[in-house]
Design a protein around this motif. Structure first.
Motif, PDB file in Angstrom:
ATOM      1  N   GLN A 175       0.824  -1.190   0.000  1.00  4.19           N
ATOM      2  CA  GLN A 175       0.000   0.000   0.000  1.00  4.19           C
ATOM      3  C   GLN A 175       0.872   1.260   0.000  1.00  4.19           C
ATOM      4  OE1 GLN A 175      -2.472   0.486   3.428  1.00  4.19           O
ATOM      5  NE2 GLN A 175      -3.622   2.152   2.500  1.00  4.19           N
ATOM      6  N   LEU A 176       1.941   1.281   0.772  1.00  5.99           N
ATOM      7  CA  LEU A 176       2.797   2.463   0.800  1.00  5.99           C
ATOM      8  C   LEU A 176       3.460   2.704  -0.552  1.00  5.99           C
ATOM      9  CD1 LEU A 176       4.504   2.071   4.298  1.00  5.99           C
ATOM     10  CD2 LEU A 176       2.739   3.705   3.642  1.00  5.99           C
ATOM     11  N   GLY A 177       3.819   1.611  -1.233  1.00  5.79           N
ATOM     12  CA  GLY A 177       4.436   1.750  -2.549  1.00  5.79           C
ATOM     13  C   GLY A 177       3.492   2.367  -3.564  1.00  5.79           C
ATOM     14  N   VAL A 178       2.237   1.949  -3.534  1.00  6.69           N
ATOM     15  CA  VAL A 178       1.232   2.508  -4.452  1.00  6.69           C
ATOM     16  C   VAL A 178       1.010   3.980  -4.134  1.00  6.69           C
ATOM     17  CG1 VAL A 178      -1.186   2.383  -5.146  1.00  6.69           C
ATOM     18  CG2 VAL A 178       0.130   0.289  -4.851  1.00  6.69           C
ATOM     19  N   ARG A 179       0.900   4.310  -2.850  1.00 11.08           N
ATOM     20  CA  ARG A 179       0.715   5.713  -2.465  1.00 11.08           C
ATOM     21  C   ARG A 179       1.917   6.556  -2.880  1.00 11.08           C
ATOM     22  NH1 ARG A 179      -0.633   5.581   3.614  1.00 11.08           N
ATOM     23  NH2 ARG A 179      -0.591   7.829   3.333  1.00 11.08           N
TER      24      ARG A 179
ATOM     25  N   GLY B 180       8.064   6.181   0.032  1.00 11.09           N
ATOM     26  CA  GLY B 180       8.956   5.191  -0.562  1.00 11.09           C
ATOM     27  C   GLY B 180       9.971   4.661   0.438  1.00 11.09           C
ATOM     28  N   ILE B 181      10.553   5.563   1.211  1.00 15.86           N
ATOM     29  CA  ILE B 181      11.524   5.141   2.224  1.00 15.86           C
ATOM     30  C   ILE B 181      10.838   4.298   3.290  1.00 15.86           C
ATOM     31  CG2 ILE B 181      13.046   5.964   4.067  1.00 15.86           C
ATOM     32  CD1 ILE B 181      13.690   8.374   2.249  1.00 15.86           C
ATOM     33  N   GLN B 182       9.645   4.719   3.710  1.00 15.14           N
ATOM     34  CA  GLN B 182       8.923   3.969   4.745  1.00 15.14           C
ATOM     35  C   GLN B 182       8.516   2.589   4.232  1.00 15.14           C
ATOM     36  OE1 GLN B 182       5.522   6.039   6.330  1.00 15.14           O
ATOM     37  NE2 GLN B 182       5.756   5.050   8.315  1.00 15.14           N
ATOM     38  N   CYS B 183       8.198   2.486   2.960  1.00 11.15           N
ATOM     39  CA  CYS B 183       7.828   1.201   2.369  1.00 11.15           C
ATOM     40  C   CYS B 183       8.997   0.224   2.420  1.00 11.15           C
ATOM     41  CB  CYS B 183       7.376   1.410   0.928  1.00 11.15           C
ATOM     42  SG  CYS B 183       6.903  -0.094   0.065  1.00 11.15           S
ATOM     43  N   VAL B 184      10.200   0.721   2.167  1.00 11.16           N
ATOM     44  CA  VAL B 184      11.384  -0.139   2.102  1.00 11.16           C
ATOM     45  C   VAL B 184      11.993  -0.385   3.481  1.00 11.16           C
ATOM     46  CG1 VAL B 184      13.724  -0.297   1.172  1.00 11.16           C
ATOM     47  CG2 VAL B 184      11.873   0.557  -0.259  1.00 11.16           C
TER      48      VAL B 184
ATOM     49  N   GLU C 179      10.519   7.587  11.495  1.00  9.55           N
ATOM     50  CA  GLU C 179      10.820   9.002  11.274  1.00  9.55           C
ATOM     51  C   GLU C 179      10.145   9.543  10.011  1.00  9.55           C
ATOM     52  OE1 GLU C 179      13.080   6.724  12.113  1.00  9.55           O
ATOM     53  OE2 GLU C 179      13.653   7.445  14.109  1.00  9.55           O
ATOM     54  N   MET C 180       9.724   8.651   9.125  1.00  6.58           N
ATOM     55  CA  MET C 180       9.059   9.091   7.899  1.00  6.58           C
ATOM     56  C   MET C 180       7.681   9.680   8.190  1.00  6.58           C
ATOM     57  SD  MET C 180      11.274   8.767   5.594  1.00  6.58           S
ATOM     58  CE  MET C 180      12.519   9.072   6.829  1.00  6.58           C
ATOM     59  N   PHE C 181       7.085   9.319   9.352  1.00 11.51           N
ATOM     60  CA  PHE C 181       5.840   9.970   9.755  1.00 11.51           C
ATOM     61  C   PHE C 181       6.078  11.469   9.945  1.00 11.51           C
ATOM     62  CE2 PHE C 181       4.707   5.669  11.519  1.00 11.51           C
ATOM     63  CZ  PHE C 181       3.625   5.449  10.681  1.00 11.51           C
ATOM     64  N   VAL C 182       7.206  11.801  10.550  1.00 16.80           N
ATOM     65  CA  VAL C 182       7.541  13.215  10.789  1.00 16.80           C
ATOM     66  C   VAL C 182       7.808  13.926   9.468  1.00 16.80           C
ATOM     67  CG1 VAL C 182       9.162  14.768  11.919  1.00 16.80           C
ATOM     68  CG2 VAL C 182       8.450  12.671  13.082  1.00 16.80           C
TER      69      VAL C 182
ATOM     70  N   PHE D 216       3.158  -1.764  12.154  1.00 19.84           N
ATOM     71  CA  PHE D 216       3.486  -1.105  10.882  1.00 19.84           C
ATOM     72  C   PHE D 216       3.901  -2.115   9.830  1.00 19.84           C
ATOM     73  CE2 PHE D 216       6.584   0.992   8.116  1.00 19.84           C
ATOM     74  CZ  PHE D 216       5.703   1.841   7.492  1.00 19.84           C
ATOM     75  N   ARG D 217       4.717  -3.038  10.155  1.00 24.78           N
ATOM     76  CA  ARG D 217       5.202  -4.029   9.182  1.00 24.78           C
ATOM     77  C   ARG D 217       4.564  -5.360   9.419  1.00 24.78           C
ATOM     78  NH1 ARG D 217       8.129  -3.962   4.472  1.00 24.78           N
ATOM     79  NH2 ARG D 217       9.795  -2.508   4.536  1.00 24.78           N
TER      80      ARG D 217
END
Length: 132
Positions: free
Chosen positions: A1-5, A44-48, A53-56, A131-132
């Motif tokens: 889902q994060l990758g598509v977003r 993208g970073i959060q997906c991988v 910290e990507m929330f911030v 999250f994962r």
């Protein structure tokens, strides 16, 4: 889902950037494109990596959109120079006044989104699922 977003935000970035390059409300479109790029990169970073910290980072993009939406609500899309702010639709009946109200609503939505992202970072144990 994060990758598509991430991919959807990259498409939004490309469209906003192309509008800015064509001179269509360049000030707001460049700012919006930067916010969309921040969101796409962080997704993208959060997906991988699953870094919290990507929330911030995404929250900062939302805060940027708040500022842009409030400026659009106050001054409208006519913004060729720094000294020009067209606030007339707030003072009289004008069909474009409705769009300014919508920009205020968009600013509120982005502010709440940024608050939600910061809350997810601050209290990871309160998320609905891992999250994962």
């Amino acid at each position: 889902q994060l990758g598509v977003r991430c991919l959807v935000d990259l498409v939004h970035f490309a469209l906003s950037f192309s509008m800015a390059m064509e001179g269509i409300d360049a000030f707001h479109m460049y700012g919006l494109a930067v916010c969309q790029l921040i969101s796409a990169v962080s997704l993208g970073i959060q997906c991988v990596t699953a870094l919290d910290e990507m929330f911030v980072m995404r929250a900062f993009g939302s805060f940027g959109r708040v500022a842009l939406s409030l400026h659009l609500a106050a001054c409208g899309r006519i913004w060729a120079r720094a000294d020009r702010c067209w606030s007339r639709p707030w003072r009289k009946q004008d069909a474009r006044g409705t769009f300014r109200v919508l920009h205020v609503a968009a600013a509120l939505r982005n502010l709440l989104n940024a608050h939600s992202l910061m809350a997810q970072y601050a209290a990871p144990s309160h998320r609905t699922r891992p999250f994962r």
